[in-house]
Design a protein around this motif. Structure first.
Motif, PDB file in Angstrom:
ATOM      1  N   ILE A 143       0.834  -1.205   0.000  1.00 16.03           N
ATOM      2  CA  ILE A 143       0.000   0.000   0.000  1.00 16.03           C
ATOM      3  C   ILE A 143       0.868   1.254   0.000  1.00 16.03           C
ATOM      4  CG2 ILE A 143      -1.641   1.338   1.358  1.00 16.03           C
ATOM      5  CD1 ILE A 143      -2.823  -1.284   2.399  1.00 16.03           C
ATOM      6  N   HIS A 144       1.926   1.217   0.787  1.00 18.28           N
ATOM      7  CA  HIS A 144       2.830   2.363   0.857  1.00 18.28           C
ATOM      8  C   HIS A 144       3.430   2.689  -0.515  1.00 18.28           C
ATOM      9  CE1 HIS A 144       5.918   5.041   2.437  1.00 18.28           C
ATOM     10  NE2 HIS A 144       6.846   4.291   1.872  1.00 18.28           N
TER      11      HIS A 144
ATOM     12  N   LYS B 161       0.681   4.312  -2.520  1.00 15.35           N
ATOM     13  CA  LYS B 161       0.376   5.630  -1.966  1.00 15.35           C
ATOM     14  C   LYS B 161       1.427   6.672  -2.356  1.00 15.35           C
ATOM     15  CE  LYS B 161      -0.263   7.762   2.614  1.00 15.35           C
ATOM     16  NZ  LYS B 161       0.015   7.577   4.052  1.00 15.35           N
ATOM     17  N   THR B 162       2.689   6.255  -2.396  1.00 16.03           N
ATOM     18  CA  THR B 162       3.771   7.199  -2.674  1.00 16.03           C
ATOM     19  C   THR B 162       4.136   7.225  -4.162  1.00 16.03           C
ATOM     20  OG1 THR B 162       5.386   5.484  -2.093  1.00 16.03           O
ATOM     21  CG2 THR B 162       4.750   7.029  -0.345  1.00 16.03           C
TER      22      THR B 162
ATOM     23  N   LEU C 248       1.789   3.155   8.112  1.00 14.50           N
ATOM     24  CA  LEU C 248       0.517   3.789   7.762  1.00 14.50           C
ATOM     25  C   LEU C 248      -0.651   3.081   8.416  1.00 14.50           C
ATOM     26  CD1 LEU C 248      -0.729   1.650   5.555  1.00 14.50           C
ATOM     27  CD2 LEU C 248       0.763   2.839   3.979  1.00 14.50           C
TER      28      LEU C 248
ATOM     29  N   GLU D 277      -6.775   4.236   5.858  1.00 13.86           N
ATOM     30  CA  GLU D 277      -7.804   5.282   5.928  1.00 13.86           C
ATOM     31  C   GLU D 277      -8.740   5.153   4.718  1.00 13.86           C
ATOM     32  OE1 GLU D 277      -7.666   6.913   8.557  1.00 13.86           O
ATOM     33  OE2 GLU D 277      -5.585   7.077   9.205  1.00 13.86           O
TER      34      GLU D 277
ATOM     35  N   GLU E  37      -9.560   7.214   2.366  1.00 12.28           N
ATOM     36  CA  GLU E  37      -9.008   7.733   1.112  1.00 12.28           C
ATOM     37  C   GLU E  37      -8.076   6.720   0.451  1.00 12.28           C
ATOM     38  OE1 GLU E  37      -9.397  10.316  -1.022  1.00 12.28           O
ATOM     39  OE2 GLU E  37     -11.181  10.429   0.244  1.00 12.28           O
ATOM     40  N   LEU E  38      -7.284   6.062   1.275  1.00  9.71           N
ATOM     41  CA  LEU E  38      -6.323   5.074   0.801  1.00  9.71           C
ATOM     42  C   LEU E  38      -7.068   3.852   0.258  1.00  9.71           C
ATOM     43  CD1 LEU E  38      -3.310   4.933   0.699  1.00  9.71           C
ATOM     44  CD2 LEU E  38      -3.269   4.071   3.041  1.00  9.71           C
TER      45      LEU E  38
ATOM     46  N   GLN F 177      -8.227   4.557  -3.163  1.00  3.42           N
ATOM     47  CA  GLN F 177      -7.147   4.473  -4.154  1.00  3.42           C
ATOM     48  C   GLN F 177      -6.887   3.010  -4.537  1.00  3.42           C
ATOM     49  OE1 GLN F 177      -3.539   6.386  -2.815  1.00  3.42           O
ATOM     50  NE2 GLN F 177      -2.460   6.065  -4.769  1.00  3.42           N
ATOM     51  N   LEU F 178      -6.920   2.132  -3.539  1.00  2.00           N
ATOM     52  CA  LEU F 178      -6.693   0.706  -3.798  1.00  2.00           C
ATOM     53  C   LEU F 178      -7.842   0.105  -4.604  1.00  2.00           C
ATOM     54  CD1 LEU F 178      -5.418  -0.368  -0.267  1.00  2.00           C
ATOM     55  CD2 LEU F 178      -4.019   0.020  -2.304  1.00  2.00           C
TER      56      LEU F 178
END
Lengths: 223, 223
Positions: free
Chosen positions: B112-113, B116-117, B176, B179, B181-182, B185-186
């Protein structure tokens, strides 16, 4: 070795000897592409092409260019690896370890943490992997698997249902450095797990397992 | 559901109805064995037997007893699962998620990180797994693989050579929480990766891949 001065020297020898169309890919995982580009007069065709060990069996190659990379170069590199039967992913941003090594580092840290804190033996943590999540991860990546874990509701339902569990687990995962004492504990655990087999024996066993799996799934991947 | 009051109620109904030799194993991963033992008059034959999803295919079962567990009970449980074709590991200490879920949580956090980045897409992080380390982890666990990564020198040589790399990667891995929002995104990344296939289609594909691999490696595991 992954030492920048040696790389720069090497590139100074290579660059005048190659045709202008040649593309050079580095497999270094410990140095960044931008650091290594400094060894080139024209770094537009010098990219990252990072395979995964054992490279004669594992399909993955991580490919990366950056703002100095020439137009269309990455696409040529991806076609080259695909023609060689490899599976490429695109790394969009420079981070230590690229993608696969970071996933691997995350797993190994927790594996070590579980051994260090007496939750399970080296052998059993390894066994939990190959008899458990490892088999799934040879089929699909973690996020897709969770998408399937919640049935028709998919990943959105999964996230809703398991957010609290994951947040609690993440807060509880180990943070550590690989110190000599810890390395000794792992080495002694592996000696027990290896039970007299040499690394060469075990590597042959590993390669046999991976080869059998690759052959078995090849027709399913092609669909 | 994994709610303690419901479990305790259930155990109060079960206990008087079973023979004294019966062993009851719970598969709960979100509650601890000691919390659940409180529902039993005699918890000496109530243990953890935690399978891994999809349980009809994945061999792993995590087994745990504690100081209230009767003498020899865990050994009977291990034989029971082995006779059913399962592979057991012994969890020696109570931690959230036992072993396999923690390894999985560690991987998913970094996966996920990376998304996310902006390092790689959901699809490519998943692909890095199944085309890369996932294949190896279906064969052997992470520590044994590193033992083989350094050739004849084994794990001791591996640790010496790569301590700095791993320590640097570990310090750089993401921290992390999941959340909303995350999660969005996934979910949108998985929608792209699924490319119109339903969870049911993809689960069938997953089961086909795992089944093919299990069949292919069964003769090699038996040796």
């Amino acid at each position: 070795p992954e030492r920048l001065s040696i790389k720069h020297e090497l590139y100074a020898t290579i660059e005048p000897a190659i045709t202008p169309e040649a593309i050079v890919a580095t497999s270094a995982s410990g140095l960044t592409l931008s650091e290594m580009q400094a060894g080139w007069k024209d770094p537009s065709r010098f990219v990252l092409g990072h395979p995964f060990n054992p490279p004669h069996l594992i399909p993955l190659v991580e490919v990366m260019g950056n703002e100095r990379t020439g137009h269309g170069v990455i696409e040529i590199v991806e076609r080259f690896y695909a023609n060689a039967g490899k599976v490429t992913i695109r790394v969009n941003r420079e981070v230590p370890g690229h993608v696969a090594n970071r996933l691997q580092a995350a797993v190994w840290r927790e594996a070590i943490h579980l051994v260090k804190t007496g939750v399970a033996s080296v052998e059993d943590v390894d066994k939990a992997m190959w008899a458990g999540p490892g088999l799934r991860w040879a089929a699909m990546g973690p996020t897709m698997l969770f998408h399937l874990g919640a049935g028709e509701g998919g990943l959105a339902a999964f996230c809703e249902r398991y957010t609290d569990s994951f947040n609690r687990w993440w807060d509880d995962l180990g943070v550590l450095h690989l110190e000599p004492e810890l390395a000794k504990q792992l080495v002694s655990g592996i000696a027990k797990a290896a039970d007299g087999q040499t690394p060469a024996d075990l590597s042959a066993h590993r390669d046999g397992l991976i080869t059998a799996m690759l052959k078995a799934i090849a027709p399913l991947r092609a669909n």
